[in-house]
Design an enzyme around this catalytic site. Structure first.
Site, PDB file in Angstrom:
ATOM      1  N   GLY A 193       5.300   4.005  -8.894  1.00 21.02           N
ATOM      2  CA  GLY A 193       6.033   2.741  -9.052  1.00 21.02           C
ATOM      3  C   GLY A 193       5.056   1.564  -9.009  1.00 21.02           C
ATOM      4  O   GLY A 193       5.073   0.692  -9.881  1.00 21.02           O
ATOM      5  N   HIS A 194       4.169   1.571  -7.986  1.00 21.94           N
ATOM      6  CA  HIS A 194       3.172   0.495  -7.898  1.00 21.94           C
ATOM      7  C   HIS A 194       2.247   0.519  -9.113  1.00 21.94           C
ATOM      8  O   HIS A 194       1.869  -0.521  -9.648  1.00 21.94           O
ATOM      9  CB  HIS A 194       2.291   0.678  -6.656  1.00 21.94           C
ATOM     10  CG  HIS A 194       3.026   0.629  -5.356  1.00 21.94           C
ATOM     11  ND1 HIS A 194       3.172   1.725  -4.538  1.00 21.94           N
ATOM     12  CD2 HIS A 194       3.646  -0.396  -4.731  1.00 21.94           C
ATOM     13  CE1 HIS A 194       3.844   1.380  -3.460  1.00 21.94           C
ATOM     14  NE2 HIS A 194       4.150   0.098  -3.550  1.00 21.94           N
ATOM     15  N   HIS A 243       2.266   4.569  -5.024  1.00 19.06           N
ATOM     16  CA  HIS A 243       2.866   5.652  -5.810  1.00 19.06           C
ATOM     17  C   HIS A 243       2.990   5.171  -7.248  1.00 19.06           C
ATOM     18  O   HIS A 243       2.590   4.029  -7.564  1.00 19.06           O
ATOM     19  CB  HIS A 243       4.219   6.066  -5.217  1.00 19.06           C
ATOM     20  CG  HIS A 243       5.148   4.915  -4.967  1.00 19.06           C
ATOM     21  ND1 HIS A 243       5.636   4.113  -5.975  1.00 19.06           N
ATOM     22  CD2 HIS A 243       5.649   4.405  -3.817  1.00 19.06           C
ATOM     23  CE1 HIS A 243       6.414   3.190  -5.469  1.00 19.06           C
ATOM     24  NE2 HIS A 243       6.437   3.320  -4.155  1.00 19.06           N
ATOM     25  N   ASP A 267      13.221  -3.572  -5.835  1.00 19.70           N
ATOM     26  CA  ASP A 267      13.584  -4.601  -4.855  1.00 19.70           C
ATOM     27  C   ASP A 267      14.145  -5.792  -5.623  1.00 19.70           C
ATOM     28  O   ASP A 267      13.526  -6.856  -5.700  1.00 19.70           O
ATOM     29  CB  ASP A 267      12.345  -4.991  -4.046  1.00 19.70           C
ATOM     30  CG  ASP A 267      11.838  -3.828  -3.214  1.00 19.70           C
ATOM     31  OD1 ASP A 267      12.525  -3.439  -2.268  1.00 19.70           O
ATOM     32  OD2 ASP A 267      10.772  -3.279  -3.553  1.00 19.70           O
ATOM     33  N   GLY A 274       0.803  -1.219   0.000  1.00 17.82           N
ATOM     34  CA  GLY A 274       0.000   0.000   0.000  1.00 17.82           C
ATOM     35  C   GLY A 274       0.835   1.266   0.000  1.00 17.82           C
ATOM     36  O   GLY A 274       2.020   1.257  -0.312  1.00 17.82           O
ATOM     37  N   TYR A 275       0.169   2.377   0.350  1.00 15.34           N
ATOM     38  CA  TYR A 275       0.757   3.719   0.247  1.00 15.34           C
ATOM     39  C   TYR A 275       1.282   3.883  -1.180  1.00 15.34           C
ATOM     40  O   TYR A 275       2.467   4.147  -1.426  1.00 15.34           O
ATOM     41  CB  TYR A 275       1.853   3.955   1.290  1.00 15.34           C
ATOM     42  CG  TYR A 275       1.898   5.402   1.693  1.00 15.34           C
ATOM     43  CD1 TYR A 275       0.888   5.954   2.484  1.00 15.34           C
ATOM     44  CD2 TYR A 275       2.921   6.248   1.262  1.00 15.34           C
ATOM     45  CE1 TYR A 275       0.909   7.299   2.831  1.00 15.34           C
ATOM     46  CE2 TYR A 275       2.937   7.591   1.599  1.00 15.34           C
ATOM     47  CZ  TYR A 275       1.934   8.101   2.388  1.00 15.34           C
ATOM     48  OH  TYR A 275       1.947   9.431   2.722  1.00 15.34           O
ATOM     49  N   GLN A 314      11.511  -4.000  -9.993  1.00 17.38           N
ATOM     50  CA  GLN A 314      12.967  -4.172 -10.051  1.00 17.38           C
ATOM     51  C   GLN A 314      13.669  -3.397  -8.930  1.00 17.38           C
ATOM     52  O   GLN A 314      14.803  -3.688  -8.583  1.00 17.38           O
ATOM     53  CB  GLN A 314      13.479  -3.740 -11.442  1.00 17.38           C
ATOM     54  CG  GLN A 314      14.977  -3.659 -11.619  1.00 17.38           C
ATOM     55  CD  GLN A 314      15.688  -5.002 -11.484  1.00 17.38           C
ATOM     56  OE1 GLN A 314      15.062  -6.066 -11.600  1.00 17.38           O
ATOM     57  NE2 GLN A 314      16.985  -4.960 -11.238  1.00 17.38           N
ATOM     58  N   SER A 321       9.659   5.203  -3.696  1.00 17.69           N
ATOM     59  CA  SER A 321       9.522   4.259  -2.585  1.00 17.69           C
ATOM     60  C   SER A 321       8.552   4.860  -1.582  1.00 17.69           C
ATOM     61  O   SER A 321       8.563   6.085  -1.364  1.00 17.69           O
ATOM     62  CB  SER A 321      10.885   4.065  -1.911  1.00 17.69           C
ATOM     63  OG  SER A 321      10.716   3.500  -0.628  1.00 17.69           O
TER      64      SER A 321
HETATM   65  O1  PAF Z   1       7.539  -5.326  -2.103  1.00 14.78           O
HETATM   66  C1  PAF Z   1       6.609  -5.308  -1.286  1.00 14.78           C
HETATM   67  O2  PAF Z   1       5.816  -4.368  -1.221  1.00 14.78           O
HETATM   68  C2  PAF Z   1       6.457  -6.479  -0.316  1.00 14.78           C
HETATM   69  O3  PAF Z   1       7.687  -7.000   0.064  1.00 14.78           O
HETATM   70  C3  PAF Z   1       5.522  -7.594  -0.863  1.00 14.78           C
HETATM   71  C4  PAF Z   1       6.095  -8.239  -2.114  1.00 14.78           C
HETATM   72  C5  PAF Z   1       4.152  -7.025  -1.157  1.00 14.78           C
HETATM   73  C6  PAF Z   1       5.373  -8.701   0.197  1.00 14.78           C
HETATM   74  O4  PAF Z   1       4.847  -8.198   1.379  1.00 14.78           O
END
Ligand code: PAF
Length: 287
Positions: free
Chosen positions: A36-37, A34, A150, A31-32, A148, A185
């Site tokens: 990127g998500h 941005h 992470d 959540g939260y 990427q 992030s």
């Molecule tokens: O990258 C994340 O936001 C978390 O590590 C994930 C993959 C959702 C697992 O909790």
């Protein structure tokens, strides 16, 4: 867009979707949201007909003294953003839904989970692998998209999915950056204005490594030294690690001559805030 809180309901809905021939794309998040998500949502939409996003701050991947309690949360804003980008279902379970009081089963990925991030955050990838395995079993998606940024997490999830025979195809989507290069992030909100400014040195130091490799520098110790110098000169950041790995194995690269691509990774602390970033360095080896 529908919000689902219960594991059972999520399982039923995804079963129903599959029986109707839908291709399920899954974007796991904490959540939260941005950009990127949202770029992960874009990637999922390209490869599927229905997108499920999970929003769950997973307690088992945070160590003692880490930021689980203060991790930023804003579900109502997340819902708006997800809806705008065409997410079809949000799965937002409670801790009790995900972990019973007796929960005692964890997924351990050996070796690679204990280096770099794993060394500085013991138990982190055990929590990540466990929750991702649970989420994949609940949602049973055709594809799942990870960022990427992470890079080590993405590598570990791919390895786990392969070795435990998950049917889901794991995709990795590129890093989204601010105009000044800072990787997006959720933790960037913790930075003070000065730290936010200084944090741009992460990307600059990675670009320095890229330029040195492109110029033919073969000595990784020298590149490491120049990156450390830059970070120390331009910020108050404290370096946890700067590493160079083979992106196919995550093993440390010792010999730059024998490889076409190196993944440079780093983790730096600004006050209490720990940021990570990475960049792929292309090596032009002369014949
Ligand atoms: O990258 C994340 O936001 C978390 O590590 C994930 C993959 C959702 C697992 O909790």
């Amino acid at each position: 867009m529908k919000i689902i809180k219960a594991v059972k309901e999520m399982g039923e809905i995804s079963g129903d979707l599959r029986s109707k021939g839908e291709k399920i794309g899954f974007v796991p998040t904490m959540g939260y949201l941005h950009e990127g998500h949202l770029s992960l949502v874009g990637a999922a939409k390209k490869e599927s007909s229905t997108v499920v996003m999970s929003i769950y701050v997973n307690p088992t991947q945070f160590g003692h003294g880490e930021d689980f309690d203060r991790y930023p949360r804003d579900l109502s804003h997340d819902k708006e953003m997800a809806q705008e980008r065409g997410v079809n279902f949000i799965f937002a379970p409670t801790d009790r839904e995900m972990y019973s009081e007796e929960h005692g089963t964890f997924v351990e990925v050996e070796k690679v989970a204990h280096i770099l991030e794993g060394e500085f955050r013991p138990g982190h990838f055990r929590g990540v692998a466990t929750v991702v395995a649970k989420l994949l079993n609940i949602v049973r998606p055709d594809i799942a998209v990870f960022g990427q940024k992470d890079a080590q997490q993405a590598f570990i999830v791919k390895k786990m999915a392969l070795e435990l025979n998950f049917a889901t195809k794991i995709l990795v989507s590129p890093i989204v950056r601010e105009r000044d290069g800072l990787a997006l992030s959720s933790r960037n909100v913790y930075l003070s204005p000065l730290q936010r400014k200084e944090a741009t040195v992460l990307y600059r130091s990675l670009k320095l490594a890229e330029a040195m490799v492109a110029d033919g520098e073969k000595d990784l110790a020298r590149i490491h030294e120049m990156m450390v110098k830059m970070i120390n000169a331009e910020s108050e950041g404290r370096i946890d690690y700067i590493a160079f790995v083979n992106p196919d194995t995550f093993e440390t690269v010792k010999e730059i001559r024998s490889i076409k691509e190196i993944l440079a990774l780093l983790a730096v602390r600004f006050g209490q805030t720990r940021l990570i970033d990475n960049l792929s360095l292309k090596v032009k080896n002369k014949k």
